[in-house]
Design a protein around this motif. Sequence first.
Motif, PDB file in Angstrom:
ATOM      1  N   SER A 160      -4.824  -7.570  -4.919  1.00 26.26           N
ATOM      2  CA  SER A 160      -5.925  -8.476  -5.265  1.00 26.26           C
ATOM      3  C   SER A 160      -5.421  -9.900  -5.470  1.00 26.26           C
ATOM      4  CB  SER A 160      -6.632  -7.997  -6.529  1.00 26.26           C
ATOM      5  OG  SER A 160      -7.162  -6.715  -6.347  1.00 26.26           O
ATOM      6  N   ASN A 200      -0.250   2.016  -7.821  1.00 19.85           N
ATOM      7  CA  ASN A 200      -0.496   0.958  -8.813  1.00 19.85           C
ATOM      8  C   ASN A 200      -0.224  -0.450  -8.290  1.00 19.85           C
ATOM      9  OD1 ASN A 200      -1.143   2.907 -10.753  1.00 19.85           O
ATOM     10  ND2 ASN A 200       1.011   3.144 -11.317  1.00 19.85           N
ATOM     11  N   GLU A 222       0.803  -1.220   0.000  1.00 22.90           N
ATOM     12  CA  GLU A 222       0.000   0.000   0.000  1.00 22.90           C
ATOM     13  C   GLU A 222       0.840   1.275   0.000  1.00 22.90           C
ATOM     14  OE1 GLU A 222      -2.621  -0.609   3.344  1.00 22.90           O
ATOM     15  OE2 GLU A 222      -4.229  -1.319   2.013  1.00 22.90           O
ATOM     16  N   GLN A 226      -2.783  -2.227  -6.728  1.00 23.47           N
ATOM     17  CA  GLN A 226      -4.086  -2.849  -6.483  1.00 23.47           C
ATOM     18  C   GLN A 226      -4.160  -4.250  -7.073  1.00 23.47           C
ATOM     19  OE1 GLN A 226      -6.315  -1.575  -4.394  1.00 23.47           O
ATOM     20  NE2 GLN A 226      -7.373  -3.521  -4.604  1.00 23.47           N
ATOM     21  N   TYR A 227      -3.562  -4.431  -8.248  1.00 27.23           N
ATOM     22  CA  TYR A 227      -3.535  -5.753  -8.869  1.00 27.23           C
ATOM     23  C   TYR A 227      -2.778  -6.739  -7.970  1.00 27.23           C
ATOM     24  CZ  TYR A 227      -2.281  -9.546 -12.023  1.00 27.23           C
ATOM     25  OH  TYR A 227      -2.093 -10.784 -12.578  1.00 27.23           O
TER      26      TYR A 227
END
Length: 187
Positions: A125, A119, A115, A121-122
């Motif tokens: 996930s 960029n 965090e 987030q991928y």
Amino acid sequence: MNVIFGVVLILSTAILIFTNPNATLSAMLSGGEKALSLTLKMVVVYAVWLGVFELLEQSGLSQKFAKLLKPLNKFLYGKIPDKANDFISLNMSANMLGMSGATTPMGIKAIQELEKYPNTQYAISMFFVINATSIQIIPSSVMALRTSLGSSSPADIILPTILTTLLSTLIGVLLVKIFIKKPKNNV
């Protein structure tokens, strides 16, 4: 959810008190005794594995293991910071040993590290999906439960566990790769 469990507990206790008052207290005490015994056995298993992971981290073997997993992690998560790679590698190895409860601190540290960068987030996930499906080579938590409940062969679940967790992880990875757009440069 706690409200539902509370209501079920109160209703079942009330019904037991009226239908069989002698069995109510003995059932509660027996259940509490079994829960405490199981908890103590699981604490011992977790303590051993957490000690092993602490030794791996202090000896520097965790960094070497992280380097071994770096190509796989790059394929799965894209380019991620080295510190996040270390935590993800430890998390994955603990999950493979079936210590899902022991992986939580490493998973939290990995997410916190990811965090810090844009960029990611991928990668977050993908990490969530892999952590939730987790390939387990040695399902030690389930084997400890089976042993504590008197199973004559607690290791019978190893092959089915490997196959099912491998399949669930592959499906999860494919779904993330299909439905979540991977950024060009993560870090």
